[in-house]
Design a protein around this motif. Structure first.
Motif, PDB file in Angstrom:
ATOM      1  N   LEU A  13      60.353  26.001  -1.101  1.00  0.00           N
ATOM      2  CA  LEU A  13      59.836  26.540   0.290  1.00  0.00           C
ATOM      3  C   LEU A  13      60.166  25.757   1.360  1.00  0.00           C
ATOM      4  CD1 LEU A  13      58.329  29.157   0.808  1.00  0.00           C
ATOM      5  CD2 LEU A  13      56.040  27.826   0.546  1.00  0.00           C
ATOM      6  N   PRO A  14      59.977  24.515   1.383  1.00  0.00           N
ATOM      7  CA  PRO A  14      60.535  23.955   2.797  1.00  0.00           C
ATOM      8  C   PRO A  14      61.836  23.937   2.930  1.00  0.00           C
ATOM      9  CG  PRO A  14      59.506  22.261   1.094  1.00  0.00           C
ATOM     10  CD  PRO A  14      59.303  23.757   0.436  1.00  0.00           C
ATOM     11  N   ALA A  15      62.819  23.915   1.990  1.00  0.00           N
ATOM     12  CA  ALA A  15      64.175  24.128   2.138  1.00  0.00           C
ATOM     13  C   ALA A  15      64.398  25.259   2.788  1.00  0.00           C
ATOM     14  CB  ALA A  15      64.933  23.840   0.936  1.00  0.00           C
ATOM     15  N   PHE A  16      63.869  26.442   2.160  1.00  0.00           N
ATOM     16  CA  PHE A  16      64.028  27.881   2.867  1.00  0.00           C
ATOM     17  C   PHE A  16      63.650  27.982   4.261  1.00  0.00           C
ATOM     18  CE2 PHE A  16      64.358  29.634  -1.538  1.00  0.00           C
ATOM     19  CZ  PHE A  16      65.517  30.472  -1.425  1.00  0.00           C
ATOM     20  N   LYS A  17      62.385  27.438   4.509  1.00  0.00           N
ATOM     21  CA  LYS A  17      62.179  27.480   5.823  1.00  0.00           C
ATOM     22  C   LYS A  17      62.870  26.366   6.831  1.00  0.00           C
ATOM     23  CE  LYS A  17      57.305  28.396   4.870  1.00  0.00           C
ATOM     24  NZ  LYS A  17      56.189  27.693   4.731  1.00  0.00           N
ATOM     25  N   GLU A  18      63.457  25.370   6.264  1.00  0.00           N
ATOM     26  CA  GLU A  18      64.478  24.617   7.185  1.00  0.00           C
ATOM     27  C   GLU A  18      65.925  25.610   7.437  1.00  0.00           C
ATOM     28  OE1 GLU A  18      65.165  20.815   5.188  1.00  0.00           O
ATOM     29  OE2 GLU A  18      63.091  20.301   5.279  1.00  0.00           O
ATOM     30  N   GLY A  19      66.421  26.174   6.348  1.00  0.00           N
ATOM     31  CA  GLY A  19      67.396  26.784   6.118  1.00  0.00           C
ATOM     32  C   GLY A  19      67.472  27.891   7.080  1.00  0.00           C
ATOM     33  N   ILE A  20      66.184  28.678   7.223  1.00  0.00           N
ATOM     34  CA  ILE A  20      66.208  29.846   8.129  1.00  0.00           C
ATOM     35  C   ILE A  20      66.362  29.262   9.650  1.00  0.00           C
ATOM     36  CG2 ILE A  20      64.446  31.506   9.046  1.00  0.00           C
ATOM     37  CD1 ILE A  20      63.805  32.006   5.864  1.00  0.00           C
ATOM     38  N   ALA A  21      65.381  28.174   9.744  1.00  0.00           N
ATOM     39  CA  ALA A  21      65.485  27.622  11.190  1.00  0.00           C
ATOM     40  C   ALA A  21      66.858  27.206  11.689  1.00  0.00           C
ATOM     41  CB  ALA A  21      64.417  26.434  11.264  1.00  0.00           C
ATOM     42  N   SER A  22      67.549  26.389  10.647  1.00  0.00           N
ATOM     43  CA  SER A  22      68.997  26.122  11.369  1.00  0.00           C
ATOM     44  C   SER A  22      69.892  27.321  11.140  1.00  0.00           C
ATOM     45  CB  SER A  22      69.461  25.046  10.238  1.00  0.00           C
ATOM     46  OG  SER A  22      70.478  25.558   9.378  1.00  0.00           O
ATOM     47  N   ALA A  23      69.630  28.416  10.495  1.00  0.00           N
ATOM     48  CA  ALA A  23      70.569  29.681  10.662  1.00  0.00           C
ATOM     49  C   ALA A  23      70.371  30.269  11.822  1.00  0.00           C
ATOM     50  CB  ALA A  23      70.358  30.403   9.527  1.00  0.00           C
ATOM     51  N   LYS A  24      68.858  30.297  12.115  1.00  0.00           N
ATOM     52  CA  LYS A  24      68.436  30.795  13.648  1.00  0.00           C
ATOM     53  C   LYS A  24      69.110  29.888  14.993  1.00  0.00           C
ATOM     54  CE  LYS A  24      64.095  33.214  12.811  1.00  0.00           C
ATOM     55  NZ  LYS A  24      62.912  33.148  12.703  1.00  0.00           N
ATOM     56  N   LYS A  25      69.226  28.954  14.783  1.00  0.00           N
ATOM     57  CA  LYS A  25      69.750  27.938  15.647  1.00  0.00           C
ATOM     58  C   LYS A  25      71.252  28.287  15.967  1.00  0.00           C
ATOM     59  CE  LYS A  25      67.441  23.335  16.268  1.00  0.00           C
ATOM     60  NZ  LYS A  25      67.010  22.467  15.234  1.00  0.00           N
ATOM     61  N   GLU A  26      71.986  28.432  14.717  1.00  0.00           N
ATOM     62  CA  GLU A  26      73.227  28.855  14.853  1.00  0.00           C
ATOM     63  C   GLU A  26      73.571  30.102  15.678  1.00  0.00           C
ATOM     64  OE1 GLU A  26      75.668  27.741  11.151  1.00  0.00           O
ATOM     65  OE2 GLU A  26      73.848  27.064  10.488  1.00  0.00           O
ATOM     66  N   ILE A  27      72.745  30.995  15.284  1.00  0.00           N
ATOM     67  CA  ILE A  27      72.800  32.492  15.702  1.00  0.00           C
ATOM     68  C   ILE A  27      72.394  32.440  17.243  1.00  0.00           C
ATOM     69  CG2 ILE A  27      71.614  34.942  16.117  1.00  0.00           C
ATOM     70  CD1 ILE A  27      73.701  34.350  13.522  1.00  0.00           C
ATOM     71  N   ASP A  28      71.390  31.503  17.700  1.00  0.00           N
ATOM     72  CA  ASP A  28      71.102  31.332  19.045  1.00  0.00           C
ATOM     73  C   ASP A  28      72.168  30.829  19.957  1.00  0.00           C
ATOM     74  OD1 ASP A  28      68.478  32.400  18.560  1.00  0.00           O
ATOM     75  OD2 ASP A  28      67.623  30.600  18.318  1.00  0.00           O
ATOM     76  N   ALA A  29      72.869  30.014  19.149  1.00  0.00           N
ATOM     77  CA  ALA A  29      74.019  29.206  20.079  1.00  0.00           C
ATOM     78  C   ALA A  29      75.090  30.104  20.439  1.00  0.00           C
ATOM     79  CB  ALA A  29      74.622  28.095  19.246  1.00  0.00           C
ATOM     80  N   ILE A  30      75.355  31.307  19.228  1.00  0.00           N
ATOM     81  CA  ILE A  30      76.080  32.193  19.463  1.00  0.00           C
ATOM     82  C   ILE A  30      75.859  33.136  20.737  1.00  0.00           C
ATOM     83  CG2 ILE A  30      77.411  34.340  18.448  1.00  0.00           C
ATOM     84  CD1 ILE A  30      77.085  32.906  15.779  1.00  0.00           C
ATOM     85  N   ILE A  31      74.601  33.615  21.022  1.00  0.00           N
ATOM     86  CA  ILE A  31      74.190  34.442  21.850  1.00  0.00           C
ATOM     87  C   ILE A  31      74.219  33.580  23.173  1.00  0.00           C
ATOM     88  CG2 ILE A  31      72.058  35.639  22.950  1.00  0.00           C
ATOM     89  CD1 ILE A  31      70.881  35.947  19.672  1.00  0.00           C
ATOM     90  N   ALA A  32      73.739  32.524  22.982  1.00  0.00           N
ATOM     91  CA  ALA A  32      73.856  31.506  24.508  1.00  0.00           C
ATOM     92  C   ALA A  32      75.168  31.137  24.791  1.00  0.00           C
ATOM     93  CB  ALA A  32      72.886  30.472  24.076  1.00  0.00           C
ATOM     94  N   ASN A  33      76.210  31.431  24.157  1.00  0.00           N
ATOM     95  CA  ASN A  33      77.535  30.954  24.556  1.00  0.00           C
ATOM     96  C   ASN A  33      77.928  31.741  25.849  1.00  0.00           C
ATOM     97  OD1 ASN A  33      80.444  30.495  24.873  1.00  0.00           O
ATOM     98  ND2 ASN A  33      80.723  30.699  22.757  1.00  0.00           N
ATOM     99  N   PRO A  34      78.220  30.951  26.948  1.00  0.00           N
ATOM    100  CA  PRO A  34      78.412  31.554  28.328  1.00  0.00           C
ATOM    101  C   PRO A  34      79.854  32.301  28.260  1.00  0.00           C
ATOM    102  CG  PRO A  34      78.892  29.038  28.379  1.00  0.00           C
ATOM    103  CD  PRO A  34      78.179  29.536  27.013  1.00  0.00           C
ATOM    104  N   GLU A  35      80.831  31.856  27.282  1.00  0.00           N
ATOM    105  CA  GLU A  35      81.984  32.488  27.684  1.00  0.00           C
ATOM    106  C   GLU A  35      81.934  34.037  27.101  1.00  0.00           C
ATOM    107  OE1 GLU A  35      84.940  30.402  25.269  1.00  0.00           O
ATOM    108  OE2 GLU A  35      84.278  28.552  26.317  1.00  0.00           O
ATOM    109  N   LYS A  36      82.690  34.750  27.572  1.00  0.00           N
ATOM    110  CA  LYS A  36      82.926  36.288  27.225  1.00  0.00           C
ATOM    111  C   LYS A  36      82.987  36.396  25.699  1.00  0.00           C
ATOM    112  CE  LYS A  36      86.628  39.665  28.029  1.00  0.00           C
ATOM    113  NZ  LYS A  36      87.113  39.464  26.725  1.00  0.00           N
ATOM    114  N   PRO A  37      82.523  37.275  25.034  1.00  0.00           N
ATOM    115  CA  PRO A  37      82.565  37.405  23.566  1.00  0.00           C
ATOM    116  C   PRO A  37      83.683  38.011  23.154  1.00  0.00           C
ATOM    117  CG  PRO A  37      80.657  39.095  24.736  1.00  0.00           C
ATOM    118  CD  PRO A  37      81.529  38.332  25.750  1.00  0.00           C
ATOM    119  N   THR A  38      84.251  36.851  21.978  1.00  0.00           N
ATOM    120  CA  THR A  38      85.605  37.403  21.504  1.00  0.00           C
ATOM    121  C   THR A  38      85.478  37.407  19.890  1.00  0.00           C
ATOM    122  OG1 THR A  38      85.871  34.963  21.001  1.00  0.00           O
ATOM    123  CG2 THR A  38      86.744  35.533  23.208  1.00  0.00           C
ATOM    124  N   PHE A  39      86.352  37.801  19.131  1.00  0.00           N
ATOM    125  CA  PHE A  39      86.302  37.674  17.893  1.00  0.00           C
ATOM    126  C   PHE A  39      85.961  36.407  17.113  1.00  0.00           C
ATOM    127  CE2 PHE A  39      88.034  37.169  13.522  1.00  0.00           C
ATOM    128  CZ  PHE A  39      87.502  38.445  12.789  1.00  0.00           C
TER     129      PHE A  39
END
Length: 675
Positions: free
Chosen positions: A26-52
């Motif tokens: 259970l703690p691992a799943f919660k950590e895994g979800i939190a870290s995956a969310k961080k990675e997604i947030d970083a993609i969204i926050a990338n100031p560069e124009k979206p590329t492939f």
């Protein structure tokens, strides 16, 4: 931090099972979800124009820790479960479905993907990149990204509810399977049963400190009992227990769950603008639409029905002549079919089993894979297992490079669900110029060795092993860049091609010569047996086809229309089975309440794909027969165009590249003796 969240320090990065405790999940799943969310947030926050690269590719490689935790946990949930794991699954499933929706319904993320998608013509992408972009875009558009906020919330609630219901469904089926046993205390009731089956039943009774013999609903116990037990009343008792799982008005009843799942799936499809759940699902399949699937099933039904009716009449007459049976019931089918088969071909499983010792059959599969694809399997003890019965292998190519890690788990036990399946603990992909190799597993339920006998397989179990091993080869030989397109990540009605084609080698004398040796004398299986195996392969094929088609039609019944008016599962099933019905109905039984493929596994609106893939596999194997079943060129074409390509291109494109043309049903009808 849990061990599951850290980088594994094991050889080949395999799961360190001995160090993982249930409370880590259970703690691992919660950590895994939190870290995956961080990675997604970083993609969204990338100031560069979206590329492939900075959007689509970055998304595919995100969440890898969470994927790894999920695969370990859900593989244990299927093969080595207990009350604690089941409880964790109930907590975790809604969290995962919520996380999935957080991504799919994220407007900012979708906007980035859409920007790349809209510019796709000018991006100069290769076929794999084009497929990934298309898949990522559709994962949003097909899952509510264009809905209003209110409808998005409705979708979230539906998905959360569905993930809980399907888990509950599976747990009820497991409880019902394990909750029944037939305890026999009189030797006369064992009449007809093979000695290996009797010995296994005796060992089970001894393990429970009981007198006599115990038979269960696990396949290695149930199937031989239904096939050989002369006591008709006991066969009836077993059959009714097997067919009434989830349909007994008790705490494990699945009726309400089935109705809820069907209605929620329909509601979800409507919300997304589709006419039914099947319309939604089939848009991303080779078959494309429910209309096409129904036409496909009905065309086969038309071809198979006359043969099935003729076979059924023959079986009825045989049972009447032999034992004076006035009405042939479902619990008579396997028993009299086996007797008729013995009379026609003088061939039964008990004659064949000594030639199919499990270890020899597995070595045979390894040898065939070696001759076709240059693979070498060596058993190793340095890889941790989740149960002592599991065997572990390193798989290498001719140059000695690691191709895959392979786990094989063959025997039934408490906490392991029935059936057979292939799965993976780690996908193949290429990252930072390193081709990460996959960790593949097959799980079956074969008869355990006893004190006096090794595990000897029925011919049906031999083909099951080859089937799952075919899936495993699809996973092992994967060679793609992106994890979500790797191995068996293909259209659902294409995924059975590698598994079903591999079964064909079990019928070829040249292949059988490699592994079908008597476990005591080492004598090769007699040629007459091989001829009889081939001859009997199409025995009652009409009936077998009708049975498969009835399941496919039931699946389409639940999912290809509006199910909201259905109140009685039993009445609904009788309507769906009308065109395929041969045996009298059994009042106490229902199919849907334990039809795990469609209510727990991923086969909803997809059960037809077994038959669909049979058309592909018969057509594809015909090519091997023309060239030679070990022809290196044919094997190379199959590996390069099918096995290694995963889901990187549309399956029909890959198939035509291998075969030179689209598949035709003629090869299947010919093989099944239905032409």
């Amino acid at each position: 931090m849990s061990i599951l969240s850290e980088k594994f320090t094991t050889q080949h990065d395999t799961a360190p099972f001995s160090q993982i405790k249930n409370e880590d999940f259970l703690p691992a799943f919660k950590e895994g979800i939190a870290s995956a969310k961080k990675e997604i947030d970083a993609i969204i926050a990338n100031p560069e124009k979206p590329t492939f690269a900075n959007t689509v590719e970055a998304m595919d490689f995100s969440g890898s820790t969470l994927d790894r935790i999920s695969s370990i946990f859900f593989n244990l949930h299927s093969a080595e479960t207990n009350d604690e794991i089941q409880k964790i699954a109930q907590e975790v499933s809604p969290l995962l479905s919520e996380f999935g929706n957080d991504i799919r319904l994220n407007a900012d993320l979708f906007q980035r993907v859409k920007t790349v998608y809209d510019a796709r013509e000018s991006l100069n992408l290769n076929p794999e990149q084009t497929t990934l972009l298309d898949k990522k875009y559709k994962s949003f558009s097909r899952n509510g990204a264009n809905l209003s906020e209110k409808k998005k919330n409705q979708l979230r609630e539906i998905d959360k509810e569905l993930s809980k219901l399907s888990l509950e469904f599976g747990e009820n089926v497991l409880s019902e399977t394990q909750g029944f046993e037939l305890h026999i205390t009189e030797e006369k009731d064992l009449s007809g049963l093979p000695e290996g089956t009797i010995e296994a039943a005796k060992e089970l009774a001894v393990a429970q400190e009981k007198e006599g013999w115990i038979f269960t609903l696990d396949y290695p116990s149930y199937v031989p009992f239904m096939t050989y037990a002369a006591n008709r009343e006991l066969r009836k008792k077993m059959a009714i227990a097997f067919g009434s799982k989830g349909f007994q008005k008790n705490e494990f009843d699945n009726e309400e769950i089935v109705l809820k799942i069907a209605k929620l799936r329909f509601e979800r499809a409507q919300l997304l603008g589709y006419a039914s759940h099947a319309h939604f699902v089939l848009e991303e399949r080779m078959a494309e639409s429910p209309e096409k699937v129904s036409a496909f099933l009905n065309e086969l039904l038309e071809k198979a029905k006359p043969a099935a009716e003729k076979e059924f009449e023959q079986l009825k007459k045989f049972a009447k002549d032999l034992d004076g049976i006035e009405t042939l019931e479902k619990w008579d089918s396997a028993y009299y079919s086996e007797k008729l088969k013995q009379q026609l071909f003088n061939l039964d499983d008990e004659k064949l089993k000594p030639y199919f010792k499990l270890e020899n059959v597995l070595d045979g599969a390894f040898t065939i894979a070696g001759r076709l694809f240059g693979l070498n399997f060596s058993e190793v003890d340095s890889i941790e297992k989740y149960h002592q019965d599991v065997k572990t292998y390193e798989v290498k190519n001719i140059s000695g490079e690691l191709v895959s890690i392979f786990y094989a788990d063959f025997f039934p036990r408490k906490g392991k669900r029935n059936g057979a399946w292939m799965t993976s603990f780690k996908s193949q992909y290429v990252l930072n110029e390193i081709n990460e190799r996959p960790h593949i597993s097959i799980v079956c339920n074969f008869t355990k060795p006893t004190e006096t006998k090794p595990s000897l397989l029925t011919f049906n179990e031999v083909t099951t092993l080859f089937h799952e091993f075919g899936h495993a080869l699809h996973g092992m030989l994967a060679d793609t860049v992106y994890p979500s397109l790797s191995g068996t990540s293909v259209f659902w009605d294409f995924v059975e091609l590698p598994s079903q084609i591999f079964e064909n080698w079990c019928y070829e004398p040249e292949a059988l010569a490699l592994f079908a040796h008597h476990y005591q004398t080492r004598e090769l299986i007699p040629t007459e047996y091989i001829h009889k195996i081939k001859e009997s392969a199409s025995f009652q094929e009409g009936l077998a086809t009708m049975r498969q088609l009835s399941f496919g039609l039931l699946d389409m019944g639940w999912h290809g229309q509006d199910p909201t008016g259905i109140t009685s599962i039993k009445d609904f099933e009788n309507e769906q089975f009308a065109s395929t019905k041969l045996y009298p109905d059994v009042n106490e039984n229902a199919m849907s309440t334990s039809f795990s493929h469609i209510f727990q596994g991923g086969y909803s609106s997809g059960y037809y794909s077994y038959k669909w893939a049979e058309v592909l596999d018969a057509d594809a194997f015909e090519y091997f027969q023309e060239q030679g079943i070990f022809d290196p060129e044919a094997a190379k074409r199959f590996q390069e165009n099918i096995l290694s390509k995963g889901g990187t291109e549309h399956p029909m494109v890959l198939y035509k590249r291998f075969r030179g043309s689209e598949p035709k049903p003629d090869a299947l009808l010919k093989r099944a003796g239905l032409l």
